[in-house]
Design a protein around this motif. Structure first.
Motif, mmCIF file in Angstrom:
data_model
loop_
_atom_site.group_PDB
_atom_site.id
_atom_site.type_symbol
_atom_site.label_atom_id
_atom_site.label_comp_id
_atom_site.label_asym_id
_atom_site.label_seq_id
_atom_site.Cartn_x
_atom_site.Cartn_y
_atom_site.Cartn_z
ATOM 1 N N ILE A 181 0.887 -1.194 -0.079
ATOM 2 C CA ILE A 181 0.110 0.066 0.025
ATOM 3 C C ILE A 181 0.930 1.235 0.146
ATOM 4 C CG2 ILE A 181 -1.775 1.331 1.324
ATOM 5 C CD1 ILE A 181 -2.799 -1.368 2.365
ATOM 6 N N GLY A 182 1.937 1.195 0.808
ATOM 7 C CA GLY A 182 2.817 2.441 1.116
ATOM 8 C C GLY A 182 3.536 2.700 -0.423
ATOM 9 N N ILE A 183 4.330 1.704 -0.642
ATOM 10 C CA ILE A 183 5.091 1.900 -1.727
ATOM 11 C C ILE A 183 4.331 2.175 -3.088
ATOM 12 C CG2 ILE A 183 6.586 0.571 -3.437
ATOM 13 C CD1 ILE A 183 7.788 -0.789 -0.910
ATOM 14 N N GLY A 184 3.050 1.529 -3.140
ATOM 15 C CA GLY A 184 2.230 1.757 -4.294
ATOM 16 C C GLY A 184 1.690 3.010 -4.283
ATOM 17 N N GLY A 185 1.399 3.619 -3.136
ATOM 18 C CA GLY A 185 0.924 4.917 -2.971
ATOM 19 C C GLY A 185 2.018 5.953 -3.321
ATOM 20 N N VAL A 186 3.161 5.811 -3.021
ATOM 21 C CA VAL A 186 4.452 6.835 -3.216
ATOM 22 C C VAL A 186 4.672 6.665 -4.509
ATOM 23 C CG1 VAL A 186 6.708 7.181 -2.901
ATOM 24 C CG2 VAL A 186 5.131 6.718 -0.822
ATOM 25 N N LEU A 187 4.616 5.393 -5.161
ATOM 26 C CA LEU A 187 5.253 5.476 -6.688
ATOM 27 C C LEU A 187 4.054 5.906 -7.584
ATOM 28 C CD1 LEU A 187 6.679 1.699 -6.882
ATOM 29 C CD2 LEU A 187 7.676 3.998 -6.598
ATOM 30 N N ASN A 191 5.161 8.909 -10.268
ATOM 31 C CA ASN A 191 4.845 8.821 -11.627
ATOM 32 C C ASN A 191 3.914 7.493 -11.775
ATOM 33 O OD1 ASN A 191 5.324 7.824 -14.244
ATOM 34 N ND2 ASN A 191 6.968 9.247 -14.562
ATOM 35 N N TRP A 192 2.587 7.847 -11.798
ATOM 36 C CA TRP A 192 1.643 6.715 -11.890
ATOM 37 C C TRP A 192 1.801 5.793 -13.337
ATOM 38 C CZ3 TRP A 192 -1.683 5.799 -15.958
ATOM 39 C CH2 TRP A 192 -1.590 6.758 -16.912
ATOM 40 N N GLN A 193 2.519 6.256 -14.203
ATOM 41 C CA GLN A 193 2.843 5.548 -15.414
ATOM 42 C C GLN A 193 3.806 4.473 -15.066
ATOM 43 O OE1 GLN A 193 2.644 7.976 -19.283
ATOM 44 N NE2 GLN A 193 2.961 9.508 -17.792
ATOM 45 N N GLY A 297 12.411 3.186 -17.007
ATOM 46 C CA GLY A 297 12.946 4.419 -16.101
ATOM 47 C C GLY A 297 14.273 4.846 -16.484
ATOM 48 N N GLY A 298 15.169 3.850 -17.098
ATOM 49 C CA GLY A 298 16.616 4.140 -17.317
ATOM 50 C C GLY A 298 16.417 4.922 -18.654
ATOM 51 N N LEU A 299 15.533 4.216 -19.502
ATOM 52 C CA LEU A 299 15.346 4.948 -21.059
ATOM 53 C C LEU A 299 14.819 5.921 -20.977
ATOM 54 C CD1 LEU A 299 14.322 1.402 -23.000
ATOM 55 C CD2 LEU A 299 16.523 2.834 -23.297
ATOM 56 N N TRP A 300 13.776 6.437 -19.914
ATOM 57 C CA TRP A 300 13.111 7.526 -19.947
ATOM 58 C C TRP A 300 14.075 8.675 -19.537
ATOM 59 C CZ3 TRP A 300 7.319 6.775 -17.796
ATOM 60 C CH2 TRP A 300 6.683 7.926 -17.741
ATOM 61 N N VAL A 301 14.912 8.565 -18.490
ATOM 62 C CA VAL A 301 15.762 9.428 -17.953
ATOM 63 C C VAL A 301 16.864 9.587 -19.282
ATOM 64 C CG1 VAL A 301 17.698 9.913 -16.710
ATOM 65 C CG2 VAL A 301 15.638 8.891 -15.602
ATOM 66 N N ILE A 302 17.208 8.601 -20.143
ATOM 67 C CA ILE A 302 18.148 8.965 -20.883
ATOM 68 C C ILE A 302 17.641 9.652 -21.984
ATOM 69 C CG2 ILE A 302 19.914 7.736 -22.451
ATOM 70 C CD1 ILE A 302 20.002 5.756 -20.384
ATOM 71 N N SER A 303 16.674 9.254 -22.630
ATOM 72 C CA SER A 303 16.018 9.541 -23.814
ATOM 73 C C SER A 303 14.436 10.151 -23.974
ATOM 74 C CB SER A 303 16.385 8.609 -25.008
ATOM 75 O OG SER A 303 15.721 7.420 -24.657
ATOM 76 N N GLY A 304 14.119 10.400 -23.057
ATOM 77 C CA GLY A 304 12.509 10.892 -22.761
ATOM 78 C C GLY A 304 11.754 9.814 -22.539
ATOM 79 N N PRO A 305 10.482 9.804 -22.460
ATOM 80 C CA PRO A 305 9.387 8.820 -22.357
ATOM 81 C C PRO A 305 9.498 7.768 -23.697
ATOM 82 C CG PRO A 305 8.285 10.802 -22.988
ATOM 83 C CD PRO A 305 9.753 11.259 -22.732
ATOM 84 N N GLY A 311 5.467 12.692 -20.352
ATOM 85 C CA GLY A 311 6.034 13.441 -19.359
ATOM 86 C C GLY A 311 7.354 13.337 -18.783
ATOM 87 N N ASN A 312 7.975 13.817 -17.880
ATOM 88 C CA ASN A 312 9.227 13.861 -17.549
ATOM 89 C C ASN A 312 9.585 12.859 -16.195
ATOM 90 O OD1 ASN A 312 9.841 15.672 -19.390
ATOM 91 N ND2 ASN A 312 9.164 17.324 -17.890
#
Length: 640
Positions: A181-187, A191-193, A297-305, A311-312
Motif C-alpha cells: 500500500i505504502g510503496i504503491g501510493g508513493v510510486l 509517476n503513476w505510469q 525508467g532508465g530509457l525515460w531518463v536517458i532519451s525521454g518517455p 511526461g518527465n
C-alpha cells in the motif's frame, strides 16, 4: 511405513473436519485477554514499515535538488518554510531526517518484537494448558486408542508451531500489506505510469500464492500426523529399551524408526518441493518487476518517455523508484515463508481444536451430589459392559459388599476382573444395570467425590519423576512429615527409604526406575494409606515381587484393610485366602463365589487354579487344561 498410528489419525481426523476457522479461534478464544499487546505490536510494525519508506523519498529529492540541481528541494508533509535555502542546509536536513527516521524505525521494531512475541508466547501457553486440561478429562477409551507420541506431538510440536506463526507470520503480513500500500501510493504519486510497470507483479503474485495454498494445505496436515507417528515410535522404543537390549532387537528397531522417519521425510519433502517451485517463482516475478522498472525508467531518463509513456522522469525519481521497488521485492519473495507458516499453523491448530472437541462421556451429571462420608457398602446390580462397539466383556455381574468386608476377585487372565473394578471407579460406565456405593448410583454422584473415596493400587505401580516424599504425598500435598512416616511404616517402606542415599528426598527417576518393583509397590501403598480412602482396590499388588517382598506387602495390606471395604484382584491365590468372599470370574461372568475353603470343596475353577499354584498338576481337571490352552491360543484383551 507401518500404519500403527492410523487409528489415532482417524480419531483426530473425524473431529478435525468439524473445526472451522482455527486461526480465527486462536485470536478470539485464546488471544482475547492479551489482544492489547497484539494491537500495540501491529501499530508499531506498521509505523516501522512506513518509516522505512521515508529515506528513499528524501534521497530522491536530495539527488534532484542538491546533486543534480534539476528541481526544487521539497518533501511531503514538511512545510517549505522549514526547508533551508542553501544546499548545505538541505544536505544536513536530509541526513538528519534519514537518520532520525531510521532510529525511530529501530525503536518501533523493538516495540513490535516485544509485544508480538509476548502475545504469541501467552497464546501458546494458554493453548497448551487448555489442550492438556481437555485431554486429561477425556474418557479412558480415548487413551486406549491414542498413542502417547501423538499426544506429545499435539501438546508440544503443534503448540510450538503456533508460536512461530504468531511471532513471524503477523509481522510478515503487516510488512507486505504496508509496503504494497505504502510503496504503491508513493510510486503512483511520483509517476503513476512507471508505477504500473512496477506494480503489475502484485496481482500475479496473489494468483500464484492462491494456487500454492490450495495444494499444500493437505500436505501440512499429513506432515503433522507423521510427526506424531515418529514421536510414538521413539517414545515406545525409549520406554522399552530394556526389552530391546535383552532381546538384541536393536537392528529391528533401527529399521522401524528408519521407516517412520522416512515417511516424515517423504511427506515433508513433497511440501518442500512445492516450495522450491513457489519461492523461486515469486523471486522471478519480483525480479522482472525490478528489471522492468530499471529498463523503462532508465530509457525515460536517458532519451525521454518510451513508447506510450508521457511526461518527465528525473534521476532522483528513478532512484526512489528503484529503492522502493527493491524494498517490495524482499517481502514478496518472503511471502512463501508466511504462507508456509500459515498452512503449518492451520494444520496444527486444527489438530489441537480437534483434540479439544472430542466429547467426554464420563463426567459429573447435572445436579450430581457429593458422596460425603462413605461407609463402604458396594453393590453391583446385573451389570453388563462392553468396550465401545466390541462384544460384551461382562455379563450379569451381581454381588453386594458390606462395609469393611474384603472381596477377592480371581480367574484366568482376560476374564474381566480389572474391568469390574474400573466400573466402580467410573473409568467406564456400565451398558446396563448399576454400580452403587452406599446406595448411590455412581453415575449420580460427582466423579471427584467418588474417586476421592477409593484408593487404587495397580499391578504396575506408577511413580512420578521426583523424590520419594513427593510421590508419597501425591494427592495429600499438605501431609506432615509425621503423617508421611506413619504411612510408610504401615506400608513396610520406612526402613528401606531411610537407607536410601538421601532418604525421603532421594529422586526415584522416571516411572521410579531407580527402585525395585517391590519398593515402588510399597511407596504406592504408602501413598494410598496417606490419602485414607474408605474403599480400597488392589489390582495384583504382589504379582511382580518376590516371595519375601510379597510377605511384607501382605502384612501392610492386612493392616490397611482391617476396617475398610477392600477389593483384591489376585493371580496368586494366597493373597485372597483371608478374604470374606472370593468371586471367581471367567469369560466376563461370576461362575463361583464363597470363601477359600468353600471354593476348594466345590472342586471347580478355583480349586484347579489353586492346584496349579500349589504344583499339584496331577490333580487338574483335563477340561480345565483344555480350556486354558484355548484361552492361550485365542489371546486376551489388555484389560483383565
Amino acid at each position: 511405513m507401518s500404519t500403527d498410528a492410523d487409528p489415532d489419525s482417524t480419531l483426530l481426523n473425524e473431529h478435525r473436519e468439524d473445526v472451522s476457522r482455527p486461526i480465527v479461534r486462536l485470536f478470539t478464544e485464546y488471544g482475547r485477554d492479551d489482544l492489547h499487546w497484539f494491537v500495540v505490536g501491529v501499530l508499531a510494525s506498521t509505523m516501522a514499515r512506513f518509516l522505512g519508506l521515508v529515506p528513499p523519498i528524501i534521497l530522491g529529492a536530495a539527488i534532484d535538488a542538491i546533486f543534480n540541481d534539476s528541481a526544487a528541494y521539497t518533501l511531503p508533509v514538511i512545510p517549505n518554510a522549514w526547508i533551508p535555502a542553501t544546499e548545505t542546509g538541505q544536505f544536513w536536513l536530509s541526513a538528519a531526517l534519514m537518520g532520525g527516521t531510521m532510529a525511530l524505525a529501530a525503536v518501533m521494531h523493538f516495540f513490535r518484537q516485544s509485544t508480538l512475541n509476548l502475545f504469541s508466547h501467552r497464546v501458546k501457553h494458554e493453548v497448551r494448558t487448555s489442550s492438556y486440561q481437555a485431554m486429561q478429562r477425556l474418557d479412558m477409551d480415548f487413551f486406549n486408542e491414542m498413542q502417547t507420541g501423538q499426544l506429545m506431538s499435539i501438546l508440544n510440536n503443534d503448540t510450538n508451531r503456533l508460536e512461530l506463526f504468531l511471532d513471524n507470520m503477523t509481522d510478515s503480513v503487516i510488512q507486505l500489506v504496508v509496503l504494497v500500500i505504502g510503496i504503491g501510493g508513493v510510486l503512483l504519486w511520483i509517476n503513476w505510469q512507471l508505477a504500473l510497470v512496477t506494480l503489475f507483479v502484485i496481482p500475479l503474485a496473489a494468483l500464484f500464492t492462491y494456487w500454492f495454498m490450495s495444494i499444500v494445505e493437505e500436505m501440512y496436515a499429513d506432515i503433522r500426523e507423521t510427526v506424531g507417528d515418529l514421536n510414538t515410535r521413539l517414545e515406545n522404543n525409549l520406554g522399552g529399551i530394556e526389552v530391546i537390549k535383552s532381546a538384541t532387537t536393536e537392528e529391528f528397531e533401527d529399521e522401524r524408526v528408519r521407516d517412520a522417519s522416512y515417511e516424515y521425510f517423504r511427506r515433508d519433502w513433497l511440501a518442500l518441493r512445492m516450495n522450491f517451485i513457489y519461492r523461486p517463482g515469486l523471486q522471478i516475478l519480483t525480479s522482472i518487476a525490478f528489471v522492468a522498472t530499471f529498463i523503462v525508467g532508465g530509457l525515460w531518463v536517458i532519451s525521454g518517455p518510451p513508447g506510450p509513456f508521457t511526461g518527465n522522469l528525473s534521476i532522483g525519481n528513478l532512484v526512489t523508484f528503484l529503492l522502493l521497488t527493491q524494498q517490495l521485492v524482499d517481502p514478496l519473495a518472503q511471502m512463501s515463508e508466511a504462507v508456509d507458516r500459515y498452512e503449518d499453523a492451520k494444520a496444527s491448530s486444527s489438530r489441537i481444536f480437534a483434540l479439544m472437541s472430542i466429547p467426554v462421556s464420563i463426567r459429573s451429571a447435572e445436579g450430581a451430589t457429593d458422596l460425603g462420608d462413605v461407609r463402604g457398602r458396594v453393590e453391583y446390580d446385573d451389570v453388563d459392559f462392553s468396550y465401545g462397539d466390541e462384544e460384551p466383556v461382562l455379563h450379569d455381574i451381581d454381588f453386594e459388599v458390606e462395609p469393611g468386608q474384603t472381596i477377592g476377585l480371581v480367574g484366568p487372565t482376560g476374564a474381566g476382573k480389572t474391568t469390574i473394578l474400573k466400573l466402580l471407579l467410573r473409568l467406564y460406565d456400565v451398558d446396563s444395570g448399576a454400580v452403587r456405593v452406599d446406595g448411590h448410583d455412581v453415575r449420580e454422584v460427582t466423579v471427584e467425590s467418588l474417586r476421592e473415596s477409593i484408593g487404587y493400587v495397580s499391578q504396575d505401580p506408577f511413580l512420578f519423576d521426583g523424590t520419594v516424599r513427593e510421590n508419597i504425598v501425591y494427592g495429600a500435598f499438605d501431609a506432615t512429615d509425621e503423617e508421611v512416616e506413619r504411612a510408610t511404616k504401615r506400608a513396610e517402606a520406612h526402613e528401606f527409604i531411610e537407607r536410601m542415599p538421601e532418604g525421603y528426598d532421594t529422586r526415584v527417576g522416571e516411572r521410579g526406575v531407580m527402585l525395585s518393583g517391590g519398593q515402588r509397590q510399597r511407596i504406592c501403598i504408602a501413598r494410598t494409606i496417606l490419602n485414607d480412602p474408605s474403599i480400597l482396590i488392589f489390582d495384583e499388588a504382589t504379582s511382580a515381587v518376590d516371595t519375601e517382598t510379597e510377605m511384607l506387602i501382605q502384612r501392610s495390606l492386612d493392616d490397611l484393610t482391617e476396617d475398610r471395604t477392600t477389593f483384591i484382584i489376585a493371580h496368586r491365590l494366597s493373597t485372597v485366602r483371608k478374604a470374606d468372599e472370593v468371586l471367581v470370574v471367567e469369560d466376563g461372568r461370576i461362575v463361583e463365589r464363597g470363601d477359600h475353603e468353600a471354593l476348594l470343596e466345590e472342586d471347580g475353577l478355583y480349586a484347579n487354579l489353586w492346584s496349579v499354584q500349589a504344583g499339584e498338576m496331577d490333580a487338574l481337571d483335563p477340561e480345565f487344561i483344555e480350556q486354558a490352552s484355548e484361552r492361550a491360543a485365542m489371546g486376551v484383551r489388555g484389560e483383565d
